[in-house]
Design a protein around this motif. Structure first.
Motif, PDB file in Angstrom:
ATOM      1  N   THR A 244       0.815  -1.215   0.000  1.00  0.00           N
ATOM      2  CA  THR A 244       0.000   0.000   0.000  1.00  0.00           C
ATOM      3  C   THR A 244       0.849   1.266   0.000  1.00  0.00           C
TER       4      THR A 244
ATOM      5  N   VAL B 184      -4.676   5.419  -9.870  1.00  0.00           N
ATOM      6  CA  VAL B 184      -6.117   5.179  -9.785  1.00  0.00           C
ATOM      7  C   VAL B 184      -6.503   4.831  -8.351  1.00  0.00           C
ATOM      8  N   THR B 185      -7.776   4.975  -8.079  1.00  0.00           N
ATOM      9  CA  THR B 185      -8.322   4.543  -6.797  1.00  0.00           C
ATOM     10  C   THR B 185      -9.117   3.268  -7.024  1.00  0.00           C
ATOM     11  N   PRO B 186      -8.695   2.150  -6.431  1.00  0.00           N
ATOM     12  CA  PRO B 186      -9.437   0.899  -6.645  1.00  0.00           C
ATOM     13  C   PRO B 186     -10.889   1.032  -6.213  1.00  0.00           C
ATOM     14  N   SER B 187     -11.772   0.425  -6.966  1.00  0.00           N
ATOM     15  CA  SER B 187     -13.185   0.382  -6.608  1.00  0.00           C
ATOM     16  C   SER B 187     -13.396  -0.837  -5.725  1.00  0.00           C
TER      17      SER B 187
ATOM     18  N   HIS C 270       1.939   1.305  -3.704  1.00  0.00           N
ATOM     19  CA  HIS C 270       0.731   1.178  -4.528  1.00  0.00           C
ATOM     20  C   HIS C 270       0.935   0.140  -5.648  1.00  0.00           C
TER      21      HIS C 270
ATOM     22  N   TYR D 214      -0.872   0.710  -9.228  1.00  0.00           N
ATOM     23  CA  TYR D 214      -2.175   1.367  -9.218  1.00  0.00           C
ATOM     24  C   TYR D 214      -2.100   2.767  -8.614  1.00  0.00           C
ATOM     25  N   SER D 215      -0.923   3.370  -8.653  1.00  0.00           N
ATOM     26  CA  SER D 215      -0.740   4.689  -8.033  1.00  0.00           C
ATOM     27  C   SER D 215      -1.559   5.779  -8.707  1.00  0.00           C
TER      28      SER D 215
ATOM     29  N   THR E 178     -12.592  -2.632  -1.630  1.00  0.00           N
ATOM     30  CA  THR E 178     -11.502  -2.748  -0.668  1.00  0.00           C
ATOM     31  C   THR E 178     -10.467  -3.737  -1.176  1.00  0.00           C
TER      32      THR E 178
END
Length: 466
Positions: free
Chosen positions: A187, A204-207, A190, A201-202, A209
């Motif tokens: 985390t 974007v924000t994962p959809s 990312h 994934y730095s 949890t």
């Protein structure tokens, strides 16, 4: 990613969600029992999945997260069908059909001896039941070259491999996409991995949890200097539960096995009881066995199987001219009796390109390839049956028996060699006749040549595997 992509990235999750929520079955016409099924397409004329012909008029069809049509689907595609099944158990009505490839990208490696290829860090296993596009020539793993853009639909096994049900050749590289289990989540950086693929994934924000063990769908457009896929979208499959007594049908591979009464199919817990009807087809249940299960969910979300059929993979092949069509569901090629059933994948790659294509469309003189497992009396129980363009050569593949210095037997047919026969090993390297016949006994051999009476005069013979 839209909700349609969320649905396709986890067929099992959609299976449970649709059974539980009921919103996807609303408006389905017909009086049959509501059901959700996950499985590979075996034919058209409507759509055939898990032995049921579903009428698709009026169905919502999703292709890789976008609205689509039935014409975009192919034999071998693994789909989720939400609909109803009639009392005959053979026909039904689809309200929703959803398809999403497990991985789409450029082929990095092809290993013919192991029948594997690598795409976006995912190892894809090719088997006798894998269907290739008509544009793939030859129609086996050798027709896939490094650098080709492909989309693969299939089932994951316990090794993390994707067992291919269908391989699409794509015209050009597009959006990179992979579905799988997130591992080694960092985390701070990312990043996480999907098998051998590192995902960044730095941006974007994962959809949902994101956690180790989450089932994820990832899209990307390129790679960082470190080789990580730069994600443009990350979707985490939601945790869902089934409504007790709701119905489900699933085809897949056992990834965890405690006993015949307790195992997992790609994250779905399946149990059996005294009322379960088993059809094992000579197989033993265990890890990496392919099965089809029908049943209902209990209060704990387990699928309690009413029926279970083992779907063992076979390595036998016959390719040649149809000599006879003696009975419904059977044909004769090179003297080999080929049998089919409702799960046989039927494809027409001849110049006619019939769709739908049925066994009744076959004629004596057509050129076909059948792949599957050997049955009683050296019959071939076809997992895939493809009508192809005519060819002067015929082919057989099976475990070699009755091996002498000039003949061997494949699928009950005598293969005769000559001084003109060319031999090769599993790696494609040339062999001498002596080397070939020393290795051939009880190994898988593929021979091609000219039919002559009840024999095949081989111009080529290759050791295919153990």
């Amino acid at each position: 990613m839209n909700r349609a992509f969320q649905a396709i990235l986890v067929g099992i999750a959609l299976l449970l969600a649709s059974c539980g929520g009921g919103q996807l079955t609303a408006g389905i016409e017909g009086s049959g029992a509501p059901v959700t099924t996950v499985g590979s397409i075996t034919g058209f004329g409507s759509i055939f999945v898990n032995g049921v012909e579903y009428a698709t008029a009026g169905a919502q069809i999703g292709i890789d997260g976008q609205p689509g049509t039935e014409a975009q689907l192919s034999v071998g595609d693994v789909v989720t069908v939400v609909g109803t099944v009639n009392a005959d158990g053979k026909t039904g009505t689809a309200g929703q059909v959803t398809f999403g490839g497990n991985v789409a990208g450029t082929v990095d490696q092809v290993n013919v001896p192991t029948q594997t290829l690598v795409v976006l860090g995912q190892t894809v296993l090719v088997t006798a039941s894998t269907v290739f596009d008509a544009s793939t020539s030859p129609s086996d793993i050798t027709g896939i070259k490094p650098g080709a853009s492909i989309e693969v639909s299939g089932f994951a096994n316990s090794f993390g491999q994707l067992v291919a049900s269908h391989i699409h050749l794509l015209p050009a590289a597009g959006t990179l996409r992979v579905e799988g289990v997130a591992q080694a989540l960092n985390t701070t950086a990312h990043t996480f991995q999907v098998n051998a693929l590192l995902v960044d994934y730095s941006a974007v924000t994962p959809s949902g949890t994101l956690a180790d063990g989450s089932i994820v769908g990832v899209e990307g457009s390129g790679f960082s200097a470190s080789g990580a896929l730069q994600a443009t979208a990350v979707e985490v499959a939601p945790a869902v539960a089934a409504t007790p007594n709701s119905q489900g049908e699933v085809e897949g591979i056992i990834t965890s096995f405690t006993s015949n009464a307790d195992f997992m199919i790609n994250g779905l817990h399946v149990t059996t009881d005294a009322g379960t009807q088993f059809t094992l087809n000579g197989a033993t249940l265990g890890v990496n066995a392919r099965v089809a299960v029908e049943g209902s969910f209990d209060s704990s979300g387990n699928l309690v199987a009413a029926t279970l059929e083992a779907l063992p993979e076979g390595g036998a092949l016959v390719r040649g001219v149809v000599q006879a069509l003696p009975a419904s569901g059977t044909l004769t090629v090179l003297g080999v009796t080929v049998t089919t059933d409702p799960r046989t994948k039927l494809e027409d790659d001849s110049s006619l390109r019939l769709r739908p294509f049925h066994l009744s469309d076959l004629q004596v003189g057509d050129y076909v390839e059948a792949r599957g497992r050997v049955g009683i009396g050296a019959t071939l129980n076809a997992e895939v049956l493809v009508r192809q363009a005519p060819n002067s050569l015929a082919f057989l593949q099976d475990t070699a028996t009755n091996v002498s210095s000039v003949t061997l037997t494949l699928l009950g047919v005598t293969v005769v060699v000559s001084s003109q026969t060319q031999y090769s090993g599993s790696d494609g390297a040339p062999l001498t006749a002596a080397q070939f016949f020393a290795q051939a006994p009880n190994h898988t051999v593929k021979a091609g040549g000219t039919p002559s009476g009840n024999s095949l005069l081989a111009t080529q013979a290759q050791i295919e595997g153990p």
